[in-house]
Design an enzyme around this catalytic site. Structure first.
Site, PDB file in Angstrom:
ATOM      1  N   LYS A  40       0.826  -1.206   0.000  1.00  0.00           N
ATOM      2  CA  LYS A  40       0.000   0.000   0.000  1.00  0.00           C
ATOM      3  C   LYS A  40       0.867   1.267   0.000  1.00  0.00           C
ATOM      4  O   LYS A  40       2.096   1.185   0.192  1.00  0.00           O
ATOM      5  CB  LYS A  40      -0.921  -0.038   1.226  1.00  0.00           C
ATOM      6  CG  LYS A  40      -1.885  -1.239   1.259  1.00  0.00           C
ATOM      7  CD  LYS A  40      -2.874  -1.066   2.420  1.00  0.00           C
ATOM      8  CE  LYS A  40      -3.552  -2.351   2.821  1.00  0.00           C
ATOM      9  NZ  LYS A  40      -4.528  -2.139   3.926  1.00  0.00           N
ATOM     10  N   ARG A  68      -0.959 -14.630   4.019  1.00  0.00           N
ATOM     11  CA  ARG A  68      -1.767 -14.044   5.111  1.00  0.00           C
ATOM     12  C   ARG A  68      -1.048 -14.193   6.459  1.00  0.00           C
ATOM     13  O   ARG A  68      -1.045 -13.273   7.273  1.00  0.00           O
ATOM     14  CB  ARG A  68      -3.144 -14.723   5.197  1.00  0.00           C
ATOM     15  CG  ARG A  68      -4.064 -14.466   4.020  1.00  0.00           C
ATOM     16  CD  ARG A  68      -4.707 -13.104   4.010  1.00  0.00           C
ATOM     17  NE  ARG A  68      -5.584 -12.836   5.132  1.00  0.00           N
ATOM     18  CZ  ARG A  68      -6.336 -11.736   5.224  1.00  0.00           C
ATOM     19  NH1 ARG A  68      -6.311 -10.817   4.260  1.00  0.00           N
ATOM     20  NH2 ARG A  68      -7.104 -11.528   6.254  1.00  0.00           N
ATOM     21  N   THR A 101      -4.951  -7.852  10.966  1.00  0.00           N
ATOM     22  CA  THR A 101      -5.360  -6.573  10.376  1.00  0.00           C
ATOM     23  C   THR A 101      -4.966  -5.402  11.270  1.00  0.00           C
ATOM     24  O   THR A 101      -4.467  -4.376  10.790  1.00  0.00           O
ATOM     25  CB  THR A 101      -6.884  -6.572  10.164  1.00  0.00           C
ATOM     26  OG1 THR A 101      -7.233  -7.721   9.393  1.00  0.00           O
ATOM     27  CG2 THR A 101      -7.352  -5.311   9.471  1.00  0.00           C
ATOM     28  N   PHE A 141     -14.994   2.136   8.052  1.00  0.00           N
ATOM     29  CA  PHE A 141     -13.655   2.500   7.590  1.00  0.00           C
ATOM     30  C   PHE A 141     -13.540   2.555   6.066  1.00  0.00           C
ATOM     31  O   PHE A 141     -12.483   2.841   5.531  1.00  0.00           O
ATOM     32  CB  PHE A 141     -12.607   1.538   8.159  1.00  0.00           C
ATOM     33  CG  PHE A 141     -12.877   0.079   7.859  1.00  0.00           C
ATOM     34  CD1 PHE A 141     -13.557  -0.720   8.764  1.00  0.00           C
ATOM     35  CD2 PHE A 141     -12.456  -0.481   6.665  1.00  0.00           C
ATOM     36  CE1 PHE A 141     -13.802  -2.066   8.491  1.00  0.00           C
ATOM     37  CE2 PHE A 141     -12.689  -1.823   6.386  1.00  0.00           C
ATOM     38  CZ  PHE A 141     -13.379  -2.623   7.308  1.00  0.00           C
ATOM     39  N   GLU A 177      -9.425 -10.653  -7.621  1.00  0.00           N
ATOM     40  CA  GLU A 177      -8.481  -9.545  -7.441  1.00  0.00           C
ATOM     41  C   GLU A 177      -7.368  -9.590  -8.486  1.00  0.00           C
ATOM     42  O   GLU A 177      -6.959  -8.551  -9.002  1.00  0.00           O
ATOM     43  CB  GLU A 177      -7.897  -9.584  -6.024  1.00  0.00           C
ATOM     44  CG  GLU A 177      -8.932  -9.232  -4.967  1.00  0.00           C
ATOM     45  CD  GLU A 177      -8.451  -9.443  -3.531  1.00  0.00           C
ATOM     46  OE1 GLU A 177      -9.238  -9.189  -2.604  1.00  0.00           O
ATOM     47  OE2 GLU A 177      -7.295  -9.868  -3.340  1.00  0.00           O
ATOM     48  N   HIS A 190      -1.966  -5.367   1.506  1.00  0.00           N
ATOM     49  CA  HIS A 190      -3.208  -6.098   1.249  1.00  0.00           C
ATOM     50  C   HIS A 190      -2.829  -7.484   0.751  1.00  0.00           C
ATOM     51  O   HIS A 190      -1.906  -7.623  -0.061  1.00  0.00           O
ATOM     52  CB  HIS A 190      -4.065  -5.410   0.178  1.00  0.00           C
ATOM     53  CG  HIS A 190      -5.159  -6.323  -0.313  1.00  0.00           C
ATOM     54  ND1 HIS A 190      -6.342  -6.476   0.358  1.00  0.00           N
ATOM     55  CD2 HIS A 190      -5.196  -7.196  -1.359  1.00  0.00           C
ATOM     56  CE1 HIS A 190      -7.091  -7.381  -0.277  1.00  0.00           C
ATOM     57  NE2 HIS A 190      -6.414  -7.838  -1.315  1.00  0.00           N
ATOM     58  N   ARG A 214       3.185  -6.833   9.498  1.00  0.00           N
ATOM     59  CA  ARG A 214       2.501  -5.793  10.290  1.00  0.00           C
ATOM     60  C   ARG A 214       3.043  -5.757  11.718  1.00  0.00           C
ATOM     61  O   ARG A 214       3.172  -4.680  12.311  1.00  0.00           O
ATOM     62  CB  ARG A 214       0.996  -6.058  10.269  1.00  0.00           C
ATOM     63  CG  ARG A 214       0.369  -5.750   8.904  1.00  0.00           C
ATOM     64  CD  ARG A 214      -1.037  -6.311   8.803  1.00  0.00           C
ATOM     65  NE  ARG A 214      -1.717  -5.912   7.565  1.00  0.00           N
ATOM     66  CZ  ARG A 214      -2.858  -6.443   7.159  1.00  0.00           C
ATOM     67  NH1 ARG A 214      -3.449  -7.390   7.869  1.00  0.00           N
ATOM     68  NH2 ARG A 214      -3.411  -6.033   6.025  1.00  0.00           N
TER      69      ARG A 214
HETATM   70  O1  CDP Z   1      -6.314  -6.325   5.117  1.00  0.00           O
HETATM   71  P1  CDP Z   1      -7.080  -7.381   5.877  1.00  0.00           P
HETATM   72  O2  CDP Z   1      -7.638  -8.470   4.981  1.00  0.00           O
HETATM   73  O3  CDP Z   1      -6.284  -7.901   7.033  1.00  0.00           O
HETATM   74  O4  CDP Z   1      -8.328  -6.649   6.567  1.00  0.00           O
HETATM   75  P2  CDP Z   1      -9.817  -6.375   6.012  1.00  0.00           P
HETATM   76  O5  CDP Z   1     -10.760  -6.757   7.078  1.00  0.00           O
HETATM   77  O6  CDP Z   1     -10.008  -6.966   4.662  1.00  0.00           O
HETATM   78  O7  CDP Z   1      -9.859  -4.778   5.905  1.00  0.00           O
HETATM   79  C1  CDP Z   1      -9.267  -4.115   4.809  1.00  0.00           C
HETATM   80  C2  CDP Z   1      -8.427  -2.969   5.340  1.00  0.00           C
HETATM   81  O8  CDP Z   1      -9.292  -2.035   5.970  1.00  0.00           O
HETATM   82  C3  CDP Z   1      -7.422  -3.330   6.419  1.00  0.00           C
HETATM   83  O9  CDP Z   1      -6.197  -3.838   5.917  1.00  0.00           O
HETATM   84  C4  CDP Z   1      -7.221  -1.992   7.113  1.00  0.00           C
HETATM   85  O10 CDP Z   1      -6.330  -1.165   6.370  1.00  0.00           O
HETATM   86  C5  CDP Z   1      -8.622  -1.388   7.044  1.00  0.00           C
HETATM   87  N1  CDP Z   1      -9.383  -1.590   8.282  1.00  0.00           N
HETATM   88  C6  CDP Z   1      -9.371  -0.602   9.244  1.00  0.00           C
HETATM   89  O11 CDP Z   1      -8.707   0.422   9.062  1.00  0.00           O
HETATM   90  N2  CDP Z   1     -10.068  -0.757  10.406  1.00  0.00           N
HETATM   91  C7  CDP Z   1     -10.776  -1.888  10.627  1.00  0.00           C
HETATM   92  N3  CDP Z   1     -11.449  -2.028  11.780  1.00  0.00           N
HETATM   93  C8  CDP Z   1     -10.800  -2.903   9.662  1.00  0.00           C
HETATM   94  C9  CDP Z   1     -10.081  -2.727   8.484  1.00  0.00           C
HETATM   95 MG    MG Z   2      -9.044  -8.298   3.425  1.00  0.00          MG
END
Ligand code: CDP
Ligand code: MG
Length: 157
Positions: free
Chosen positions: A13, A89, A95, A61, A130, A119, A106
């Protein structure tokens, strides 16, 4: 046992590119043994960001997420290998970076959710969608000689 070879999409990102660690992060995946099948640096237009994050539409968000990923260039890659989706993953970590284990990307480099660097596709169906969205011209199929020392191909002899 023969493991399932998968393709997965990874996006380094804007925070990763701006911090100058996008290629270091990519190197972790490559060093793990995953093979690069596609790679590009690009600025994400809003429409593309909305499609990529369509699954999150309506969540609190979502707007910040779309703005954040389209704010500055990203590096997108397709990685390929046995169980690639789960492997990536696990390497990326939770996340919410404060819950991400040390040793994950992370857990090692990020502090907050909107600046969590990476991502990664979360399932075979989303990976396929994707990859099509980010690489509409397709990916590159090839093998490397080293593969037989890292995969079931060639083992156990
Ligand atoms: O990226 P990942 O698959 O771990 O998380 P997601 O649930 O698919 O959410 C996509 C992106 O949204 C995350 O990587 C975060 O950057 C953001 N996010 C956030 O800022 N706050 C949250 N509570 C959940 C997601
Ligand atoms: Mg995701």
């Amino acid at each position: 046992m023969t493991e399932t070879v998968q393709r997965t999409l990874v996006v380094l990102k804007p925070d990763a590119v701006q911090r100058g660690i996008s290629v270091d992060i990519l190197a972790r995946f490559e060093r793990r043994g995953l093979r690069l099948a596609a790679l590009r640096l690009m600025k994400v237009e809003r429409a593309m960001a909305e499609r990529h994050y369509a699954v999150h539409k309506g969540k609190f968000f979502y707007d910040d997420l779309v703005k954040t990923i389209s704010a500055s260039p990203v590096v997108a890659a397709v990685l390929e290998g046995p169980n690639a989706i789960a492997v990536v993953r696990m390497m990326v970590g939770s996340t919410r970076p404060h819950e991400a284990a040390p040793g994950t990307i992370r857990g090692d480099y990020a502090l907050v959710g909107l600046r969590n660097l990476v991502h990664a596709s979360d399932a075979p169906e989303t990976a396929a969608e994707e990859i099509k969205l980010w690489f509409p011209d397709g990916v590159v199929s090839y093998t490397r000689d080293i593969e037989r020392w890292m995969t079931d191909e060639g083992a156990p002899s």
